[in-house]
Scaffold this motif. Structure first.
Motif, PDB file in Angstrom:
ATOM      1  N   VAL A 100       0.850  -1.186   0.000  1.00  0.00           N
ATOM      2  CA  VAL A 100       0.000   0.000   0.000  1.00  0.00           C
ATOM      3  C   VAL A 100       0.888   1.240   0.000  1.00  0.00           C
ATOM      4  O   VAL A 100       1.722   1.425   0.898  1.00  0.00           O
ATOM      5  N   PHE A 101       0.740   2.054  -1.030  1.00  0.00           N
ATOM      6  CA  PHE A 101       1.371   3.367  -1.080  1.00  0.00           C
ATOM      7  C   PHE A 101       0.334   4.368  -0.578  1.00  0.00           C
ATOM      8  O   PHE A 101      -0.756   4.471  -1.141  1.00  0.00           O
ATOM      9  N   GLN A 102       0.671   5.109   0.463  1.00  0.00           N
ATOM     10  CA  GLN A 102      -0.305   5.998   1.082  1.00  0.00           C
ATOM     11  C   GLN A 102       0.114   7.459   0.960  1.00  0.00           C
ATOM     12  O   GLN A 102       1.184   7.849   1.397  1.00  0.00           O
ATOM     13  N   LEU A 103      -0.754   8.257   0.345  1.00  0.00           N
ATOM     14  CA  LEU A 103      -0.545   9.696   0.246  1.00  0.00           C
ATOM     15  C   LEU A 103      -0.990  10.318   1.561  1.00  0.00           C
ATOM     16  O   LEU A 103      -2.159  10.644   1.747  1.00  0.00           O
ATOM     17  N   SER A 104      -0.049  10.427   2.482  1.00  0.00           N
ATOM     18  CA  SER A 104      -0.361  10.828   3.850  1.00  0.00           C
ATOM     19  C   SER A 104      -0.326  12.344   4.002  1.00  0.00           C
ATOM     20  O   SER A 104      -0.027  13.083   3.066  1.00  0.00           O
ATOM     21  N   VAL A 142      -8.767 -11.713  12.699  1.00  0.00           N
ATOM     22  CA  VAL A 142      -8.517 -11.627  11.261  1.00  0.00           C
ATOM     23  C   VAL A 142      -9.817 -11.395  10.511  1.00  0.00           C
ATOM     24  O   VAL A 142      -9.888 -10.588   9.564  1.00  0.00           O
ATOM     25  N   ALA A 143     -10.895 -12.096  10.930  1.00  0.00           N
ATOM     26  CA  ALA A 143     -12.195 -11.907  10.282  1.00  0.00           C
ATOM     27  C   ALA A 143     -12.715 -10.491  10.514  1.00  0.00           C
ATOM     28  O   ALA A 143     -13.359  -9.901   9.630  1.00  0.00           O
ATOM     29  N   LYS A 144     -12.416  -9.919  11.675  1.00  0.00           N
ATOM     30  CA  LYS A 144     -12.928  -8.601  12.034  1.00  0.00           C
ATOM     31  C   LYS A 144     -12.247  -7.490  11.245  1.00  0.00           C
ATOM     32  O   LYS A 144     -12.904  -6.613  10.680  1.00  0.00           O
ATOM     33  N   LEU A 147      -7.544  -8.350   5.930  1.00  0.00           N
ATOM     34  CA  LEU A 147      -6.121  -8.445   5.603  1.00  0.00           C
ATOM     35  C   LEU A 147      -5.526  -7.122   5.138  1.00  0.00           C
ATOM     36  O   LEU A 147      -4.351  -7.068   4.784  1.00  0.00           O
ATOM     37  N   TRP A 148      -6.333  -6.032   5.160  1.00  0.00           N
ATOM     38  CA  TRP A 148      -5.853  -4.783   4.584  1.00  0.00           C
ATOM     39  C   TRP A 148      -5.860  -3.624   5.568  1.00  0.00           C
ATOM     40  O   TRP A 148      -5.896  -2.462   5.175  1.00  0.00           O
ATOM     41  N   PHE A 149      -5.813  -3.935   6.867  1.00  0.00           N
ATOM     42  CA  PHE A 149      -5.710  -2.882   7.873  1.00  0.00           C
ATOM     43  C   PHE A 149      -4.228  -2.672   8.150  1.00  0.00           C
ATOM     44  O   PHE A 149      -3.613  -3.371   8.957  1.00  0.00           O
ATOM     45  N   THR A 150      -3.627  -1.692   7.494  1.00  0.00           N
ATOM     46  CA  THR A 150      -2.166  -1.554   7.492  1.00  0.00           C
ATOM     47  C   THR A 150      -1.530  -1.347   8.866  1.00  0.00           C
ATOM     48  O   THR A 150      -0.375  -1.771   9.061  1.00  0.00           O
ATOM     49  N   PRO A 151      -2.184  -0.710   9.860  1.00  0.00           N
ATOM     50  CA  PRO A 151      -1.518  -0.591  11.172  1.00  0.00           C
ATOM     51  C   PRO A 151      -1.195  -1.928  11.814  1.00  0.00           C
ATOM     52  O   PRO A 151      -0.335  -1.995  12.703  1.00  0.00           O
ATOM     53  N   ALA A 152      -1.884  -3.002  11.387  1.00  0.00           N
ATOM     54  CA  ALA A 152      -1.626  -4.326  11.962  1.00  0.00           C
ATOM     55  C   ALA A 152      -0.707  -5.170  11.073  1.00  0.00           C
ATOM     56  O   ALA A 152      -0.562  -6.365  11.298  1.00  0.00           O
ATOM     57  N   GLU A 236      -8.260   6.131  -6.417  1.00  0.00           N
ATOM     58  CA  GLU A 236      -9.054   6.338  -7.624  1.00  0.00           C
ATOM     59  C   GLU A 236     -10.542   6.103  -7.387  1.00  0.00           C
ATOM     60  O   GLU A 236     -11.378   6.842  -7.887  1.00  0.00           O
ATOM     61  N   THR A 237     -10.885   5.063  -6.641  1.00  0.00           N
ATOM     62  CA  THR A 237     -12.297   4.668  -6.542  1.00  0.00           C
ATOM     63  C   THR A 237     -13.000   5.207  -5.305  1.00  0.00           C
ATOM     64  O   THR A 237     -14.220   5.272  -5.271  1.00  0.00           O
ATOM     65  N   GLY A 238     -12.246   5.581  -4.288  1.00  0.00           N
ATOM     66  CA  GLY A 238     -12.868   6.027  -3.048  1.00  0.00           C
ATOM     67  C   GLY A 238     -13.339   4.910  -2.162  1.00  0.00           C
ATOM     68  O   GLY A 238     -13.920   5.140  -1.106  1.00  0.00           O
ATOM     69  N   LYS A 239     -13.089   3.662  -2.562  1.00  0.00           N
ATOM     70  CA  LYS A 239     -13.479   2.529  -1.747  1.00  0.00           C
ATOM     71  C   LYS A 239     -12.358   2.152  -0.786  1.00  0.00           C
ATOM     72  O   LYS A 239     -11.177   2.287  -1.109  1.00  0.00           O
ATOM     73  N   ARG A 240     -12.740   1.671   0.383  1.00  0.00           N
ATOM     74  CA  ARG A 240     -11.727   1.227   1.334  1.00  0.00           C
ATOM     75  C   ARG A 240     -11.034  -0.003   0.778  1.00  0.00           C
ATOM     76  O   ARG A 240     -11.668  -0.896   0.242  1.00  0.00           O
TER      77      ARG A 240
END
Length: 243
Positions: A100-104, A142-144, A147-152, A236-240
């Motif tokens: 994930v590249f993040q524009l912070s 993991v279910a909660k 796989l894409w919550f980057t702080p974890a 681009e899409t605005g989706k999480r």
């Protein structure tokens, strides 16, 4: 400013300085303690030395019209590339499933990577950073959060994990650039300057995505990369991401 009684008691020094310290080796300013490297050097001088270690960083631009945006994009790419090379040295045979590249905020460009082994670390990392859900099992965590919550993630922020002089200097430089653009009184609307920072970061990501370092990342079959905004939404899409 310090209290007069404190100055009188300590020969004109504040309490921390009276206990020791030293002078900045570059400018002579008094410091109460050394920096992390053990040297007595103030923050401004340390930052200046970092800038000098990256020849492509020009002297400070003072107004938006002076900014060379190609140089900005090139240096974003240089910072990411330096971090990816350090990641590659540590990755081993643990394949990555996502980048994930993040524009912070403040003009920063952050990079996050998780690996196959990193999935198993998500529950323990969440238990450390969350003030809820301590009763959840590993599978429930993991279910909660998915796989894409980057702080974890195992490599939640390459700048923090693999910080190096090149990346630190470039991050400092781009933060100063962002501050200059925000403080500039040229024109009434700084949205175009902020858009230029975004375009420079996106250009850097495009460049890095075709680099040797990025291509060398060991990957799972379903490996994907995302570009997100500061809220973790796909740029681009605005989706999480992960939806």
């Amino acid at each position: 400013m310090i209290l007069e009684v404190t100055a009188n008691a300590n020969g004109g020094l504040c309490a921390p300085c009276s206990k020791g310290g030293g002078l900045c080796e570059a400018c002579g300013a008094r410091l109460s303690q050394p920096n992390k490297s053990g040297k007595f050097i103030c923050y401004d001088c340390e930052k200046s030395q970092r800038f000098e270690s990256v020849p492509s960083l020009p002297k400070q631009w003072t107004k938006p019209v002076e900014v060379d945006w190609q140089v900005v994009a090139n240096n974003y790419a240089l910072a990411i590339d330096s971090l990816l090379r350090l990641f590659l040295a540590a990755q081993g045979d643990d394949p990555a499933y996502g980048v994930v590249f993040q524009l912070s905020q403040n003009g920063m460009l952050d990079v996050h990577i998780n690996t196959q082994d990193g999935i198993g670390e998500i529950p323990s990392r969440m238990r450390k950073i969350a003030n809820w859900g301590q009763e959840l099992s590993d599978d429930e965590w993991v279910a909660k959060v998915g796989l894409w919550f980057t702080p974890a993630w195992k490599y939640a922020d390459l700048s923090s994990i693999f910080g190096n002089e090149v990346a630190r200097a470039i991050n400092d430089f781009h933060y100063d650039l962002f501050e200059m653009l925000c403080d500039s009184d040229e024109g009434d609307d700084d949205s175009e300057d902020m858009a230029k920072i975004d375009r420079a970061r996106l250009s850097a990501i495009e460049s890095v995505s075709s680099s040797d370092a990025f291509r060398s990342i060991a990957r799972t079959q379903g490996f994907t990369a995302h570009v997100v905004d500061d809220d973790g939404l796909d740029y681009e899409t605005g989706k999480r991401i992960g939806d």
